[in-house]
Design a protein around this motif. Sequence first.
Motif, PDB file in Angstrom:
ATOM      1  N   ALA A 223       0.809  -1.224   0.000  1.00 16.64           N
ATOM      2  CA  ALA A 223       0.000   0.000   0.000  1.00 16.64           C
ATOM      3  C   ALA A 223       0.841   1.273   0.000  1.00 16.64           C
ATOM      4  O   ALA A 223       0.298   2.373  -0.094  1.00 16.64           O
ATOM      5  CB  ALA A 223      -0.933   0.012   1.206  1.00 16.64           C
ATOM      6  N   GLY A 224       2.142   1.160   0.137  1.00 13.01           N
ATOM      7  CA  GLY A 224       2.978   2.368   0.135  1.00 13.01           C
ATOM      8  C   GLY A 224       4.194   2.199   1.029  1.00 13.01           C
ATOM      9  O   GLY A 224       4.486   1.103   1.497  1.00 13.01           O
ATOM     10  N   LEU A 226       6.322   3.155   4.427  1.00 15.52           N
ATOM     11  CA  LEU A 226       6.191   3.636   5.807  1.00 15.52           C
ATOM     12  C   LEU A 226       7.581   4.010   6.301  1.00 15.52           C
ATOM     13  O   LEU A 226       8.490   3.174   6.302  1.00 15.52           O
ATOM     14  CB  LEU A 226       5.607   2.533   6.692  1.00 15.52           C
ATOM     15  N   VAL A 240       3.709   2.860  15.973  1.00 18.19           N
ATOM     16  CA  VAL A 240       3.675   2.085  14.733  1.00 18.19           C
ATOM     17  C   VAL A 240       4.914   1.184  14.603  1.00 18.19           C
ATOM     18  O   VAL A 240       4.875   0.134  13.971  1.00 18.19           O
ATOM     19  CB  VAL A 240       3.509   3.018  13.512  1.00 18.19           C
ATOM     20  N   PHE A 243       4.064  -2.100  15.552  1.00 15.13           N
ATOM     21  CA  PHE A 243       3.306  -2.878  14.573  1.00 15.13           C
ATOM     22  C   PHE A 243       4.261  -3.696  13.695  1.00 15.13           C
ATOM     23  O   PHE A 243       3.939  -4.794  13.256  1.00 15.13           O
ATOM     24  CB  PHE A 243       2.467  -1.972  13.658  1.00 15.13           C
ATOM     25  N   SER A 247       5.797  -8.534  12.842  1.00 11.45           N
ATOM     26  CA  SER A 247       4.860  -8.585  11.709  1.00 11.45           C
ATOM     27  C   SER A 247       5.172  -9.742  10.752  1.00 11.45           C
ATOM     28  O   SER A 247       4.365 -10.057   9.876  1.00 11.45           O
ATOM     29  CB  SER A 247       4.842  -7.251  10.972  1.00 11.45           C
ATOM     30  N   GLU A 248       6.314 -10.364  10.903  1.00 12.05           N
ATOM     31  CA  GLU A 248       6.637 -11.638  10.249  1.00 12.05           C
ATOM     32  C   GLU A 248       6.403 -11.641   8.736  1.00 12.05           C
ATOM     33  O   GLU A 248       5.874 -12.598   8.179  1.00 12.05           O
ATOM     34  CB  GLU A 248       5.869 -12.783  10.933  1.00 12.05           C
ATOM     35  N   ILE A 509      -4.858  -7.399  14.898  1.00 20.22           N
ATOM     36  CA  ILE A 509      -3.592  -7.566  14.168  1.00 20.22           C
ATOM     37  C   ILE A 509      -3.881  -7.736  12.676  1.00 20.22           C
ATOM     38  O   ILE A 509      -3.237  -7.124  11.827  1.00 20.22           O
ATOM     39  CB  ILE A 509      -2.798  -8.770  14.716  1.00 20.22           C
ATOM     40  N   GLN A 511      -6.498  -6.695  10.980  1.00 21.05           N
ATOM     41  CA  GLN A 511      -6.956  -5.418  10.421  1.00 21.05           C
ATOM     42  C   GLN A 511      -5.771  -4.484  10.187  1.00 21.05           C
ATOM     43  O   GLN A 511      -5.691  -3.804   9.168  1.00 21.05           O
ATOM     44  CB  GLN A 511      -7.925  -4.729  11.401  1.00 21.05           C
ATOM     45  N   MET A 512      -4.903  -4.414  11.179  1.00 20.90           N
ATOM     46  CA  MET A 512      -3.739  -3.529  11.068  1.00 20.90           C
ATOM     47  C   MET A 512      -2.888  -3.940   9.867  1.00 20.90           C
ATOM     48  O   MET A 512      -2.504  -3.103   9.040  1.00 20.90           O
ATOM     49  CB  MET A 512      -2.954  -3.609  12.383  1.00 20.90           C
ATOM     50  N   THR A 515      -4.107  -2.962   6.355  1.00 22.44           N
ATOM     51  CA  THR A 515      -3.876  -1.600   5.885  1.00 22.44           C
ATOM     52  C   THR A 515      -2.659  -1.542   4.969  1.00 22.44           C
ATOM     53  O   THR A 515      -2.637  -0.790   4.005  1.00 22.44           O
ATOM     54  CB  THR A 515      -3.608  -0.656   7.075  1.00 22.44           C
ATOM     55  N   PHE A 516      -1.650  -2.321   5.311  1.00 22.97           N
ATOM     56  CA  PHE A 516      -0.389  -2.273   4.569  1.00 22.97           C
ATOM     57  C   PHE A 516      -0.398  -3.223   3.366  1.00 22.97           C
ATOM     58  O   PHE A 516       0.287  -2.989   2.388  1.00 22.97           O
ATOM     59  CB  PHE A 516       0.777  -2.627   5.503  1.00 22.97           C
TER      60      PHE A 516
ATOM     61  N   PRO B 238       2.864  -8.913  16.681  1.00 21.60           N
ATOM     62  CA  PRO B 238       2.741  -7.583  17.276  1.00 21.60           C
ATOM     63  C   PRO B 238       2.104  -7.656  18.660  1.00 21.60           C
ATOM     64  O   PRO B 238       1.235  -8.492  18.916  1.00 21.60           O
ATOM     65  CB  PRO B 238       1.823  -6.855  16.275  1.00 21.60           C
ATOM     66  N   LEU B 504      -0.056   6.043   6.030  1.00 20.27           N
ATOM     67  CA  LEU B 504      -0.255   4.611   6.288  1.00 20.27           C
ATOM     68  C   LEU B 504      -0.297   4.314   7.784  1.00 20.27           C
ATOM     69  O   LEU B 504      -1.089   3.487   8.240  1.00 20.27           O
ATOM     70  CB  LEU B 504       0.877   3.795   5.664  1.00 20.27           C
TER      71      LEU B 504
END
Lengths: 528, 528
Positions: A223-224, A226, A240, A243, A247-248, A509, A511-512, A515-516, B238, B504
């Motif tokens: 998605a972009g 960070l 963040v 996060f 995140s593996e 987790i 949902q978060m 986003t990415f 996380p 993000l």
Amino acid sequence: MRRWNGWGHAAVGYPLPDTTAAVLAERVGPGTTPRDATLPEVMASVPPSRLPPHPLVSTEPEVRVRHARGQSFPDLIVMRDGHVPAFPDGVAFPNQSEEVRALFAYARDAGARIIPYGGGTSVVGHVNVEPGDAPILTVSLERLQQLHALSEEDRLATFGAGVSGPRLEEQLRARGYTLGHFPQSFEQSTLGGWIVTRSRGQQSLGYGRIENLFAGGRLEAPAGTLVLPTFPASATGPDVREFVLGSEGRMGILTEATVRISPLPEREDFLALFFPDWERARTAVRELAQSGAPLSMLRLSTPEETAINLALAGHPRMVGLLSGVLSLRGIGPDSCMLVLGLSGSARNVEHGRRMALDLAGRHGGVRVPALGEKWKKGRFRSPYLRNAAWERGWGVDTVETATSWSNVPRLLAAVEGALREALADRGERVLAFTHLSHVYPSGSNLYTTFIFRLGAEAAETHARWLALKTAASRAMVAHGGTISHQHGVGTDHRPYLEAEKGPLGVAAIRQMLGTFDPTGLLNPGKLV
Amino acid sequence: MRRWNGWGHAAVGYPLPDTTAAVLAERVGPGTTPRDATLPEVMASVPPSRLPPHPLVSTEPEVRVRHARGQSFPDLIVMRDGHVPAFPDGVAFPNQSEEVRALFAYARDAGARIIPYGGGTSVVGHVNVEPGDAPILTVSLERLQQLHALSEEDRLATFGAGVSGPRLEEQLRARGYTLGHFPQSFEQSTLGGWIVTRSRGQQSLGYGRIENLFAGGRLEAPAGTLVLPTFPASATGPDVREFVLGSEGRMGILTEATVRISPLPEREDFLALFFPDWERARTAVRELAQSGAPLSMLRLSTPEETAINLALAGHPRMVGLLSGVLSLRGIGPDSCMLVLGLSGSARNVEHGRRMALDLAGRHGGVRVPALGEKWKKGRFRSPYLRNAAWERGWGVDTVETATSWSNVPRLLAAVEGALREALADRGERVLAFTHLSHVYPSGSNLYTTFIFRLGAEAAETHARWLALKTAASRAMVAHGGTISHQHGVGTDHRPYLEAEKGPLGVAAIRQMLGTFDPTGLLNPGKLV
């Protein structure tokens, strides 16, 4: 060159002494060595790639074999046996963040999924390729090894996230610094891998866990981009950076990381102490962890592990001598060995050493010279022993958890007990023994090694391992332990995640991460 | 009883000495005291409640007035002036987690939104009621003050999350323990509030920030209950605990929290030292933060703040004497005062004290007896001075940020400069001065106080404050500072959040929060 079907450098080996083999034969029964597949055999089984050509992507069979699996015990079974269920369709070697972004677009266009790959040392399935309809592109970060910046004033260093432990320390040492992060996988694991799996180093008590060392960096996500700023601390809502930790590979690919560094220690000591029994040893270690003494490591073996380590050391005369010396000091067959580390300024090391020896002495601890330094020399050797044991017909694996101090005895008994009983219905004995290697004021990890006989066939070996792993994991969940203190979730711990995080925690987790990576491009089937 | 329109206990006041008032008059011009509204006047302006009756909910006007705003400077303007734009329609006082859940259902049925309320000490708008169509139910946690469990072995204590600082420490002290968390709001702020806004205590250098002290707990969310286990550490993806930290009432209501406690210190020292100039002082403090010395606090004032604090202390003779003594030691008008804290075992305090005094001495630091203890006595007094200054016609507020050591000089100049110039077009002078109160090996916070004249009308005072706040916030964003190191986001910092977290990052926080509160029941308009 790395060993393609086991741990470590191909040129390094630690064959099992016959005395050690005799101990294992006595405790779990004689081993039978299965036949290994050869690399050419496995390479011949690699199917054609389903990916279109790309200048950054290798589709050579050997490269695909070498990136198919990590270093878990099931990975070892598969690679030794040679029936590998799936390989990546290609392995990409980007040189910079922009190329990572380009690979996202390439994979999307090809309908492929991406597996990020650091050192390939996961022991829970993080980098494994599972059979499926979509082509798999493994993205190796091995070309991102550079030190980009180092600020002495800020004690911050920025690296390419694919830098391996030795390359990282070498570049820092040249400037007079260290990260102080030495997981047992140090020789091959990478900075980015440490961060996204929440790694702990052997000296985390002094230098901090990777959560404390990771200051910020750059993550390329579908998605972009960070960019995590490297503030020393901030109160601007949820962090963040946290996060990214754990995140593996599901959130994006970390291409750069800034870490908090320390000057090379003026002095570093490793002391070995023996305590008369587990109760006194555990109390001493808890009090040391709660004392505020500046220590870098506390690693305490149970009486069982202490005895087995001495037996496995394979020097009966030396062990006899040591036992004699200890018994003169009132320390008998229930003795527990502690390795205590100190690292930093000469003044802090001296202060910590005095505090620690005084406290340990009050609990009957006796220092034995030279053994601490001996531990240090062999500190990255354990994973090699898995190869050596396999070659004599035994399987060696570890499970690990953490809990509050008051729950350590119950959890320890449950995990070891579950392992020892797990193969009873198959008529197999299991050797299990434990140490505490990461301690905190409020509790400790438990790191349990188990040894069992390999089966005649890979399927039987896998069934034995799965019975052992399942029994230990269930014991952790049922008895108040985390499902992992230092190895992560991957595929192997995923079935137990919800019991620990709760359905809401797991959903949050997911949902978060969404986003990415809204379309699930990255590392399918891992973590959640 | 709490003051309804300002900080602190109504019975406690620290009137401004005339000598102090003379200094302020000289530096920013004479103040004009605006007329205060009375409590009965404001109570008379409270509109009828839009909420149906409920046994846990008070709709009394005084209760609604007292829960309408926090302790930010705009809150002070509004409460002093008496034109409060909105009040909660009711204030609920649940006694247990189940009642919190019942209140979610009640609010949903009434089409209301909920504002969680701890100590009401937010300085960035966290608990403020904004005018709107939906009724507002403020949920106060003041009945959840109990110590539920304390384990000496695990050094863990579980409290109702509404427990205030003094009640928490009192219950721990009775058992021989302390949390060691003393933010300046300590007298009224609560454990739950500390956690969900990422609070820092004055001795966080020794005891850790709230992130380090918060071990786990129970959060009631509209989507369900989240129970956070209290493992000492875990690598299972996380950390959901980190989602709660900084969630600012948008995720749920924390009803219970388990914290990591320490034994009451055997010894606690606060030392005052003076350095010849800012450069040497800053270097000494950075080296102290990087030395590994066991310190609990480092609080360094710039030469400007040192001079003003001495001038404001209002004892010209004592200040003259001190200056004389310091000048004999080579410390002149650019002197910087450091307060250095030590807390813990006698042995660690003694070791830290020696290391610190040696290091400080090498940078020209000179210890002045008694002043450190004097700082300790007045440690929670500063917020009261805001009332006293207001009553003489001056506004006092603070802004705070953090950055890497190498960027401290640039960011400090930018923030102070922006504040000093912010009212130039109004022909008003601003006094601004700074200290570093939370230091890390990689950087420091900057805590800047600014003083200006109140306007004749509330609207003019607010316009002046907003010009100041905007100038300082923009300077932070432009010059590499976090928008908050210790106050949180709330409403006042929300416009600057995306510049720090990136689009993000903000989107991920929003998605994560949405899992717990899918319909936006909680704390509308705060954080993101």
